[in-house]
Design a protein around this motif. Structure first.
Motif, PDB file in Angstrom:
ATOM      1  N   SER A   1       7.387  -9.085   4.100  1.00 49.58           N
ATOM      2  CA  SER A   1       6.267  -8.616   4.925  1.00 49.58           C
ATOM      3  C   SER A   1       6.672  -7.384   5.711  1.00 49.58           C
ATOM      4  CB  SER A   1       5.810  -9.710   5.893  1.00 49.58           C
ATOM      5  OG  SER A   1       5.278 -10.797   5.189  1.00 49.58           O
TER       6      SER A   1
ATOM      7  N   LEU B   1       6.870  -4.292   3.288  1.00 49.84           N
ATOM      8  CA  LEU B   1       5.550  -3.773   2.921  1.00 49.84           C
ATOM      9  C   LEU B   1       4.868  -3.108   4.116  1.00 49.84           C
ATOM     10  CD1 LEU B   1       4.287  -6.630   0.570  1.00 49.84           C
ATOM     11  CD2 LEU B   1       5.566  -4.565  -0.016  1.00 49.84           C
TER      12      LEU B   1
ATOM     13  N   GLN C   1       3.614   0.774   4.307  1.00 54.73           N
ATOM     14  CA  GLN C   1       2.240   1.091   4.690  1.00 54.73           C
ATOM     15  C   GLN C   1       2.207   2.034   5.885  1.00 54.73           C
ATOM     16  OE1 GLN C   1       0.214  -0.013   7.574  1.00 54.73           O
ATOM     17  NE2 GLN C   1      -1.385   1.249   6.691  1.00 54.73           N
TER      18      GLN C   1
ATOM     19  N   ILE D   1       8.800  -5.030  -6.458  1.00 59.26           N
ATOM     20  CA  ILE D   1       7.709  -5.495  -5.592  1.00 59.26           C
ATOM     21  C   ILE D   1       7.196  -4.332  -4.735  1.00 59.26           C
ATOM     22  CG2 ILE D   1       7.109  -7.024  -3.667  1.00 59.26           C
ATOM     23  CD1 ILE D   1       9.101  -9.059  -4.935  1.00 59.26           C
ATOM     24  N   ALA D   2       8.115  -3.559  -4.184  1.00 59.12           N
ATOM     25  CA  ALA D   2       7.719  -2.398  -3.370  1.00 59.12           C
ATOM     26  C   ALA D   2       6.965  -1.383  -4.232  1.00 59.12           C
ATOM     27  CB  ALA D   2       8.946  -1.760  -2.727  1.00 59.12           C
TER      28      ALA D   2
ATOM     29  N   PHE E   1       3.462  -2.575  -4.959  1.00 62.49           N
ATOM     30  CA  PHE E   1       2.650  -2.425  -3.753  1.00 62.49           C
ATOM     31  C   PHE E   1       2.176  -0.977  -3.617  1.00 62.49           C
ATOM     32  CE2 PHE E   1       2.380  -1.376   0.801  1.00 62.49           C
ATOM     33  CZ  PHE E   1       1.408  -2.290   1.206  1.00 62.49           C
TER      34      PHE E   1
ATOM     35  N   GLU F   1      -0.463  -0.140  -6.280  1.00 60.87           N
ATOM     36  CA  GLU F   1      -1.792  -0.669  -5.946  1.00 60.87           C
ATOM     37  C   GLU F   1      -2.451   0.157  -4.845  1.00 60.87           C
ATOM     38  OE1 GLU F   1      -3.506  -2.711  -7.659  1.00 60.87           O
ATOM     39  OE2 GLU F   1      -1.994  -3.711  -8.877  1.00 60.87           O
TER      40      GLU F   1
END
Length: 187
Positions: free
Chosen positions: A10, A13, A17, A154-155, A158, A161
């Motif tokens: 979390s 990410l 962001q 995973i990063a 993210f 997307e």
């Protein structure tokens, strides 16, 4: 241990962001230049990040105008390329980046390291996004001083997307404008 993993993921990410939001938007805008026009969007993914390309091609909602990168592809000035790679020092990715840069083809790059003068990929790319993964995010359960879990993929997914959401919005706005003008009595 899974709670610690959840907390660390979390946090990762959230950092992406917060610090890469503008670069993500700029990248979507760069790719939309080809998506709106006559070009293609080439995904050049290396190592384990090839999974980003697979997702972009074969997902329920594929990336519009995507073409997987191959060494024999001829890229033109109307095309755009996005490079996904774990390290900015990857020789294959750097060779491609230099080729695109020398051909004046704007491209985006996504890699672990932050953008700075010591990062050759960020220096060549039109837009650059950092994965914010510097190493393992969890301490090893039995080996003191070692770290585990390297969430590059995973990063990257993210970031993919986030780019795709902005890109889809941009190209759908363009499609709506085209539809509006085609129904005009003055066209």
């Amino acid at each position: 241990m899974s709670k610690i993993l959840t907390t660390q993921m979390s946090g990762l990410l959230q950092r992406i962001q917060t610090s890469e939001e503008e670069a993500i938007e700029e990248t979507a805008r760069l790719l939309a230049q080809a998506g709106i026009g006559q070009g293609h969007v080439y995904f050049a993914c290396f190592g384990e990040l090839k999974a980003v390309e697979l997702n972009a091609v074969a997902s329920v909602a594929p990336f519009a105008k995507i073409v997987p990168w191959k060494d024999d592809v001829v890229v033109t000035e109307v095309d755009r390329v996005i490079i996904f790679v774990r390290s900015c020092q990857d020789p294959e990715a750097l060779t491609l980046a230099k080729k695109l840069y020398n051909a004046f083809i704007p491209f985006a790059a996504v890699a672990s390291e932050v953008a700075n003068a010591d990062n050759p990929l960020s220096e060549l790319a039109y837009t650059y996004i950092s994965l914010k993964v510097r190493g393992g995010i969890l301490p090893h359960p039995t080996k003191l001083g070692e770290r585990i879990v390297f969430p590059h993929l995973i990063a990257a997914l993210f970031i993919y997307e986030a780019i795709k959401m902005a890109y889809d919005e941009m190209i759908s706005d363009d499609e709506e404008l085209e539809e509006d003008t085609s129904t005009s009595p003055f066209s």
